[in-house]
Design a protein around this motif. Structure first.
Motif, PDB file in Angstrom:
ATOM      1  N   LEU A 106       0.852  -1.191   0.000  1.00 38.37           N
ATOM      2  CA  LEU A 106       0.000   0.000   0.000  1.00 38.37           C
ATOM      3  C   LEU A 106       0.886   1.239   0.000  1.00 38.37           C
ATOM      4  O   LEU A 106       1.816   1.345   0.805  1.00 38.37           O
ATOM      5  N   MET A 107       0.588   2.154  -0.891  1.00 36.69           N
ATOM      6  CA  MET A 107       1.250   3.452  -0.893  1.00 36.69           C
ATOM      7  C   MET A 107       0.253   4.522  -0.470  1.00 36.69           C
ATOM      8  O   MET A 107      -0.857   4.585  -0.997  1.00 36.69           O
ATOM      9  N   GLU A 108       0.636   5.344   0.477  1.00 35.38           N
ATOM     10  CA  GLU A 108      -0.207   6.458   0.908  1.00 35.38           C
ATOM     11  C   GLU A 108       0.684   7.667   1.171  1.00 35.38           C
ATOM     12  O   GLU A 108       1.590   7.602   1.997  1.00 35.38           O
ATOM     13  N   LYS A 109       0.423   8.748   0.469  1.00 41.97           N
ATOM     14  CA  LYS A 109       1.301   9.915   0.595  1.00 41.97           C
ATOM     15  C   LYS A 109       0.880  10.863   1.709  1.00 41.97           C
ATOM     16  O   LYS A 109       1.720  11.583   2.253  1.00 41.97           O
ATOM     17  N   ASN A 110      -0.407  10.919   2.064  1.00 42.34           N
ATOM     18  CA  ASN A 110      -0.837  11.854   3.085  1.00 42.34           C
ATOM     19  C   ASN A 110      -0.406  11.356   4.462  1.00 42.34           C
ATOM     20  O   ASN A 110      -0.740  10.233   4.850  1.00 42.34           O
ATOM     21  N   PRO A 111       0.322  12.152   5.224  1.00 43.08           N
ATOM     22  CA  PRO A 111       0.845  11.661   6.507  1.00 43.08           C
ATOM     23  C   PRO A 111      -0.229  11.329   7.539  1.00 43.08           C
ATOM     24  O   PRO A 111      -0.027  10.433   8.370  1.00 43.08           O
ATOM     25  N   HIS A 137       5.011   4.962   3.004  1.00 45.26           N
ATOM     26  CA  HIS A 137       4.632   6.374   2.997  1.00 45.26           C
ATOM     27  C   HIS A 137       5.312   7.025   1.802  1.00 45.26           C
ATOM     28  O   HIS A 137       6.507   7.333   1.842  1.00 45.26           O
ATOM     29  N   ALA A 138       4.550   7.196   0.708  1.00 41.98           N
ATOM     30  CA  ALA A 138       5.159   7.701  -0.524  1.00 41.98           C
ATOM     31  C   ALA A 138       4.101   8.253  -1.462  1.00 41.98           C
ATOM     32  O   ALA A 138       2.940   7.846  -1.425  1.00 41.98           O
ATOM     33  N   ASP A 139       4.535   9.179  -2.303  1.00 43.07           N
ATOM     34  CA  ASP A 139       3.712   9.654  -3.414  1.00 43.07           C
ATOM     35  C   ASP A 139       3.834   8.619  -4.524  1.00 43.07           C
ATOM     36  O   ASP A 139       4.924   8.389  -5.060  1.00 43.07           O
ATOM     37  N   SER A 140       2.738   7.980  -4.881  1.00 41.07           N
ATOM     38  CA  SER A 140       2.799   6.864  -5.832  1.00 41.07           C
ATOM     39  C   SER A 140       3.299   7.294  -7.209  1.00 41.07           C
ATOM     40  O   SER A 140       3.912   6.499  -7.914  1.00 41.07           O
TER      41      SER A 140
END
Length: 229
Positions: A106-111, A137-140
């Motif tokens: 899972l990638m999720e950029k919003n902290p 934790h990343a911008d996809s």
């Protein structure tokens, strides 16, 4: 807009969380619409001015859910076992895929949303499906080119419909944190470059397709557009 609040006895942990996420502790609720609330049961998001059900990542509750048939068909979990969920959100679809036997990133950029996911995963380590889920934790758009999974799954933010009634709390918060739209076409193009077998895009049933596709799985309110490689 959103600050950190806490239940009794958790002020020190809440202060640490606020520092990590660059948020303020809620001192005056009039200054904030939402609270990222730390409780003995974990993290959730609450509306500080309306009585609505909090937003919480609860994989134990999801484990009892028997839905997800169209998603399973669209990904074809019998054939494909590695999935990158590039728009992690609250992790519901990723959990359903892991429950079906897939290894899911899972990638999720919003902290803030990432913190909810991280908390939910930590509280559900006893579940076999959660053992197959990895959170990043990343911008996809930036991170996807480092991965070549069999399937990439996208659930891009769809613009809020112009209605007098506000959407439910979850959608309000997501639009507040992420904005009303993402660059759907760019996201899909990167996914098509990286997926080895297929890209699956979740859409509201009447939403336009991002790019033409001949394979769709439709439910009552949602459909899955499938792009084969």
């Amino acid at each position: 807009m959103i600050g950190v609040t806490f239940e009794e006895g958790l002020q020190e942990q809440a202060a640490t969380l606020a520092l990590q996420l660059d948020l303020s502790l809620v001192d005056d609720p009039a200054r904030f619409q939402y609270g990222l609330r730390l409780t003995p049961q974990g993290l959730d998001i609450v509306d500080l001015h309306k009585k609505q059900r909090p937003i919480r990542v609860d994989f134990h509750q999801l484990n009892e859910d028997r839905s997800g048939g169209d998603l399973i068909k669209a990904v074809n979990t019998r054939m494909h076992k590695t999935v990158l969920d590039a728009t992690g959100g609250l992790g519901r679809d990723a959990f359903m895929l892991a429950k079906a036997g897939c290894q899911v990133i899972l990638m999720e950029k919003n902290p803030i949303i990432h913190a909810l996911l991280q908390d939910g995963l930590a509280r559900a380590q006893d579940l076999e499906a959660v053992q197959r889920m990895t959170l990043i934790h990343a911008d996809s758009l930036i991170a996807m080119p480092d991965y070549t999974p069999e399937v990439i799954y996208l659930d891009p933010m769809y613009p809020a419909r112009k209605k007098d009634a506000l959407p439910k709390l979850e959608m309000q918060v997501f639009h507040a944190l992420l904005g009303a739209e993402q660059n759907e076409q760019e996201l899909l193009q990167v996914a098509l470059n990286q997926a080895r077998k297929r890209v699956v895009v979740k859409r509201p049933i009447h939403a336009p397709v991002i790019l033409p596709t001949g394979l769709q799985f439709k439910g009552k309110t949602t459909r899955f557009d499938v792009y084969l490689k």
